[in-house]
Design an enzyme around this catalytic site. Structure first.
Site, mmCIF file in Angstrom:
data_model
loop_
_atom_site.group_PDB
_atom_site.id
_atom_site.type_symbol
_atom_site.label_atom_id
_atom_site.label_comp_id
_atom_site.label_asym_id
_atom_site.label_seq_id
_atom_site.Cartn_x
_atom_site.Cartn_y
_atom_site.Cartn_z
ATOM 1 N N ASP A 45 2.590 13.283 15.718
ATOM 2 C CA ASP A 45 2.919 13.288 14.285
ATOM 3 C C ASP A 45 1.652 13.518 13.455
ATOM 4 O OD1 ASP A 45 4.713 13.272 12.234
ATOM 5 O OD2 ASP A 45 4.853 11.101 12.067
ATOM 6 N N PHE A 67 8.685 4.641 8.707
ATOM 7 C CA PHE A 67 8.781 3.561 9.680
ATOM 8 C C PHE A 67 8.715 2.179 9.048
ATOM 9 C CE2 PHE A 67 7.216 7.115 12.239
ATOM 10 C CZ PHE A 67 8.149 7.101 13.252
ATOM 11 N N GLY A 68 8.478 2.085 7.745
ATOM 12 C CA GLY A 68 8.446 0.775 7.114
ATOM 13 C C GLY A 68 7.390 0.678 6.036
ATOM 14 N N GLY A 76 6.674 4.254 4.193
ATOM 15 C CA GLY A 76 6.857 5.453 4.996
ATOM 16 C C GLY A 76 8.166 5.415 5.751
ATOM 17 N N LEU A 84 0.812 -1.211 0.000
ATOM 18 C CA LEU A 84 0.000 0.000 0.000
ATOM 19 C C LEU A 84 0.845 1.260 0.000
ATOM 20 C CD1 LEU A 84 -2.706 -1.035 2.637
ATOM 21 C CD2 LEU A 84 -2.954 -0.979 0.148
ATOM 22 N N GLY A 85 2.011 1.215 0.620
ATOM 23 C CA GLY A 85 2.855 2.399 0.690
ATOM 24 C C GLY A 85 4.103 2.141 1.501
ATOM 25 N N VAL A 122 3.822 -0.871 4.286
ATOM 26 C CA VAL A 122 2.461 -1.212 4.699
ATOM 27 C C VAL A 122 1.824 -2.074 3.610
ATOM 28 C CG1 VAL A 122 0.231 -0.343 5.459
ATOM 29 C CG2 VAL A 122 2.290 0.998 5.893
ATOM 30 N N LYS A 150 1.662 -3.254 8.923
ATOM 31 C CA LYS A 150 2.855 -2.411 8.818
ATOM 32 C C LYS A 150 4.049 -3.152 9.396
ATOM 33 C CE LYS A 150 2.605 1.903 8.963
ATOM 34 N NZ LYS A 150 2.378 3.327 9.239
#
Length: 675
Positions: free
Chosen positions: A472, A355-356, A353, A350-351, A358, A373
């Site tokens: 955030d 942090f890792g 980011g 899905l994406g 997803v 995630k």
């Protein structure tokens, strides 16, 4: 003169009755329906009203959002009314169900003090049986509780201000063809239909139950002679309540019809949404293979199976320490997540980011769609504290917060499991011009998203059992569900690196452009840092630009623009609406747009105490409180990072300079003289 007053009084009474005659609604499914929801209650993508899911020890409520007048003021009696609904109750076991669900008539929709499980989400230990409750409930109960004089673990009851039913009967229906009562199992997962009818003239309350494929029986299951006028406290709300305990037992409503002073309109059964497919858990294929009974074959197959099991366990091995067993349902198996994501296939990505990665997944046992995630975390330092925080965050229940369902640990990574958001993150709608198929967000949708995120932050800061600082808040962390409602996500990830001490990050967690100046100086996160980031987020949504935007030049001398400074500059010129996102094509409410832009400046001030709290922000957005006037603003040089000298707004980086060096910004508190 007396005759005139008598005639006028009679006409007024008839007018009230006439208004009640017109009061009714019919929902053949709940897609797009405006209901007042709280707790676990939500409307699924296919239009089911899901009151509770498999989360333990929680409650869910769904009410018609407008209060209803039940009393005829001219006679002092309760109007006749009728309602019918189709529902389904599940259980992970075949012989026992979970707590009850109920149709409710109550003077308020606030059940925050009520308890789950046996208390049905309607009562607590102190108010059971109180006449001041003014509450009527028709319960469909799957648990026998002797303290409440329950007749069995599968019954329907009429409750008045108490959980001790004034009338109850085993779940069944009268078969007109067979001329007898036929037993039903409430928690079978099959759709059932229930009718509740009250005659104001006869003062009689009837409750009728039947399978969905059976027409309404002529003889009701329950019939109670009762005058409801002492219980009704106008206005009243109608809706549903449900709870969970220790058994996975989701509850659904498929359709609902209600009518005051008349017969509720029949539901169109063919239009009702489909229930999710369920069934007993399937065992591993390994254990369904029949072992041969002939000697040598048995030995060879046994050896093969042992080798296969060992290899499989090694492949799907989790990191599972003794202290984690207390978290129970919040702990997912790596094997289930591996299967759900098809081996973390790139097609399910899905994406990516900070942090890792997803991935989209479908859990093998429940067919529930989730987002998984993968977060790298090599350090063992603080893992226990972080997991405890993840489990705590998983208890957050708010319609504008992405539910964190649980976690899994395997070797050097953590896997976090969230509710799946089919429309992805808000930033893609605001900034991604390459996706020609992307739905455009109009102003009303953006404004509703803003109010949803504000409501979520108010819940985190003031309304949950603990104060939670998100740290955030930004458009990429606002997810959109199937109806484009905004839901705040990505809790706790910044905290992970606080615990783990990742050397690639500093102690100041967050995203440049959204970090409040006091957080950059001290590293201490308070609710006011979320307010600062929310202010930047407001400008981001209204202007369609990032906090520090290099996509266009503010002047020939600058390579990029700082969004807050640009909006302030336009405000001082009397042209604040020139900052509005051109993709809106001038289609917006001017008053709402000015409110959002000015509120964004109000929240993104350098002085924490000058910012409004989220409760004030929600009131501003809801029109309950007028926004204070903003004074004329001027530019000034930031004197030092300790806040001495001129008051200024902090921007974490400016074009071409150090990321943590304060640069020229705007002087004066936005609230001076205005608050």
């Amino acid at each position: 003169m007396f005759l005139k007053f008598a005639v006028l009084f009679l006409l007024l009474g008839r007018s009230v009755a006439s208004q009640q005659d017109d009061l009714g609604f019919t929902y053949n499914g709940f897609g797009g329906v405006d209901l007042s929801l709280d707790g676990l209650a939500q409307i699924t993508n296919n239009g089911l009203l899901m009151l509770v899911n498999n989360t333990m020890q929680q409650k869910g409520h769904a009410f018609y959002p407008h209060p209803l007048q039940f009393m005829n003021s001219s006679t002092g009696t309760v109007f006749s009314f009728s309602t019918t609904f189709v529902f389904a109750m599940y259980s992970e076991f075949t012989t026992v169900g979970g707590p009850a669900m109920a149709f409710v008539i109550a003077p308020s929709t606030d059940f925050s003090s009520a308890l789950p499980s046996i208390y049905l989400g309607l009562f607590n230990k102190t108010n059971l049986g109180n006449s001041s409750n003014h509450l009527i409930a028709i319960e469909m109960d799957c648990v026998q509780n002797l303290d409440f004089n329950d007749i069995d673990g599968n019954h329907v009851g009429i409750d008045i201000n108490d959980l001790k039913s004034v009338e109850s009967a085993p779940a069944s229906y009268f078969s007109d063809q067979e001329n007898r009562y036929v037993n039903l199992t409430l928690f079978s997962g099959h759709a059932l239909q229930l009718w509740v009818e009250y005659s104001g003239e006869q003062r009689q309350l009837n409750v009728t139950l039947a399978p969905i494929e059976v027409p309404k029986p002529k003889i009701p299951l329950l019939s109670l002679n009762i005058d409801l006028s002492p219980i009704i406290l106008d206005p009243m709300f109608v809706g549903f309540s449900s709870t969970t305990a220790v058994i996975k037992a989701p509850h659904y409503v498929l359709g609902w019809s209600f009518k005051m002073n008349g017969q509720a309109k029949a539901l169109s059964l063919s239009q009702l949404p489909k229930l999710p497919r369920t069934g007993p858990k399937t065992q591993s294929k390994i254990f369904n293979i029949g072992f041969p009974v002939i000697g040598v074959s048995l030995v060879l197959i046994s050896i093969f199976l042992i080798q296969f099991i060992v290899a499989r366990k090694k492949k799907f091995a989790d990191v599972h320490e003794d202290w984690e067993f207390e978290y129970g349902p919040q702990r997912f198996k790596y094997k289930d997540l591996y299967i759900a994501t098809r081996g973390f296939n790139e097609k399910e990505l899905l994406g990516i980011g900070g942090f890792g990665k997803v991935y989209r997944g479908v859990l093998p046992n429940s067919n529930e769609e989730v987002a998984v995630k993968r977060v790298s975390h090599d350090s063992r330092q603080g893992v226990r504290e972080f997991i405890a925080e993840i489990v705590s965050i998983g208890k957050l229940q708010h319609r504008n917060i992405v539910t964190l369902l649980g976690y899994c640990r395997r070797k050097g990574e953590l896997l976090l499991v969230y509710d799946f958001m089919p429309n992805g993150s808000l930033d893609k709608f605001l900034f991604d011009d390459e996706s020609t198929n992307q739905t455009k967000l109009n102003w009303n949708q953006r404004f509703q998203i803003i109010k949803g995120v504000a409501s979520a932050l108010l819940y985190l800061h003031e309304e949950w059992e603990q104060v939670v600082v998100h740290r955030d808040v930004k458009s990429s962390n606002v997810m959109l569900d199937g109806d484009l409602n905004g839901r705040l996500g990505d809790f706790g990830l910044a905290r992970l690196y606080d615990h783990g001490g990742n050397p690639k990050t500093t102690n100041v967690v967050g995203t440049f452009g959204y970090i409040a100046p006091e957080l950059a100086r001290t590293g201490k996160a308070k609710p006011s840092v979320d307010v600062f980031a929310f202010g930047v987020f407001l400008l981001e949504v209204a202007c369609g630009r990032r906090p520090v935007d290099q996509s266009f030049q503010a002047s020939s001398e600058e390579e990029c623009i700082v969004l807050v400074e640009w909006v302030i500059s336009s405000l001082n010129k009397g042209a604040i609406l020139e900052t509005v996102d051109p993709k809106l094509e001038m289609n917006y409410e001017v008053e709402e747009m000015e409110l959002v832009l000015k509120l964004g400046l109000l929240c993104s001030q350098s002085i924490p105490t000058a910012r409004p709290c989220m409760r004030q922000v929600v009131r501003y957005l809801g029109g309950e409180t007028p926004l204070p006037e903003l004074p004329s603003l001027s530019r000034s040089v930031f004197v030092n990072s300790e806040g001495t000298g001129n008051v200024s707004i902090w921007f974490p980086y400016h074009h071409g300079r150090s990321a943590m060096t304060p640069q020229s910004s705007v002087a004066d508190s936005l609230l001076s003289g205005g608050r």
